[in-house]
Design a protein around this motif. Sequence first.
Motif, mmCIF file in Angstrom:
data_model
loop_
_atom_site.group_PDB
_atom_site.id
_atom_site.type_symbol
_atom_site.label_atom_id
_atom_site.label_comp_id
_atom_site.label_asym_id
_atom_site.label_seq_id
_atom_site.Cartn_x
_atom_site.Cartn_y
_atom_site.Cartn_z
ATOM 1 N N ASP A 156 0.827 -1.214 0.000
ATOM 2 C CA ASP A 156 0.000 0.000 0.000
ATOM 3 C C ASP A 156 0.863 1.266 0.000
ATOM 4 N N GLU A 157 1.952 1.256 0.767
ATOM 5 C CA GLU A 157 2.852 2.419 0.782
ATOM 6 C C GLU A 157 3.476 2.638 -0.593
ATOM 7 N N TRP A 158 3.873 1.558 -1.253
ATOM 8 C CA TRP A 158 4.433 1.674 -2.604
ATOM 9 C C TRP A 158 3.375 2.197 -3.579
ATOM 10 N N TYR A 165 3.447 10.049 -7.753
ATOM 11 C CA TYR A 165 4.208 10.363 -8.966
ATOM 12 C C TYR A 165 3.280 10.556 -10.155
ATOM 13 N N ASN A 166 2.278 9.748 -10.251
ATOM 14 C CA ASN A 166 1.347 9.869 -11.368
ATOM 15 C C ASN A 166 0.564 11.180 -11.275
ATOM 16 N N MET A 175 7.953 4.736 -9.256
ATOM 17 C CA MET A 175 8.013 4.648 -7.798
ATOM 18 C C MET A 175 9.225 5.356 -7.220
ATOM 19 N N GLY A 176 9.881 6.181 -8.002
ATOM 20 C CA GLY A 176 11.031 6.912 -7.497
ATOM 21 C C GLY A 176 11.801 7.538 -8.636
#
Length: 201
Positions: A156-158, A165-166, A175-176
Motif C-alpha cells: 500500500d505504501e508503494w 508520482y502519477n 516509484m522513485g
Amino acid sequence: MDQMAVMDTLRDCVTLLQLVKQARDLQSQKKRLWVRPWLKRRSDKSVYNNLVQELSLEDHDSFKFFHRVNQDQFLELLSLVEPLISKQDTRMRKAVTSHERLSVTLRHLATGESKQSLGYAYWISPNLLSRIIPEVCEALYQILHTSHLKLPQTEDEWRRVQADYNNEWQFPNCMGALDGKRVLIGKPAKSGSIYYDYKSN
C-alpha cells in the motif's frame, strides 16, 4: 701529510658533521609541525566564526541560503549529531567544534565546494576536512535514516508513492527518481539507438 694539514682536515670533517646534524634537526622540526601556524587562528578568522555568526544574528535568509537549512533546523541537527561528532581539545591543538563540523559539512553538501576551497574559508586543513565531512555525514545518516530516509515497507505504501508520482508528474508506474545520476544499464538486444548513451562521448 703534515700535522697542520691533518688538523685542517679534521676541522673540516667536524664542521661538515655539524652542518649535517643541523640540517637533520631542521628537517625533523618541519616534520613535527602538527598544524600550520595560520590555521591556529581559526577561532578569529574563519568563515564560521565571522560570516556565519553575523548571518545568524542579522540575516536569517542568507544563513538558510548558506547552509540550506534555517537556524532552528541547524540547531536541531546539531543537537542530534553533536554527541557523535564532538571532539576534545588536546595539548597540541584546539579541536574543530561540532558547530564548525556541521557547518562545513552542510556547506559542502549544499555547494559541492572542494575541500581545498572550504579549507581556506573555514581555516581547516583539507586533510582534516576529508575526515570531518564523511564522519558528519555518517552521523547524520545514523540519526536521520529511520525517520527521513524511510523506504515504503508495504504494498500500500508503494502504491501511494506510485499514485503521487502519477498525480504530480504524470508518470504512471513510477516509484522513485534519481536526480542527476547516470545509471548504466545493459541495452536490450536489437534495440538500435533507442538506448544509446549520448552523454558518454
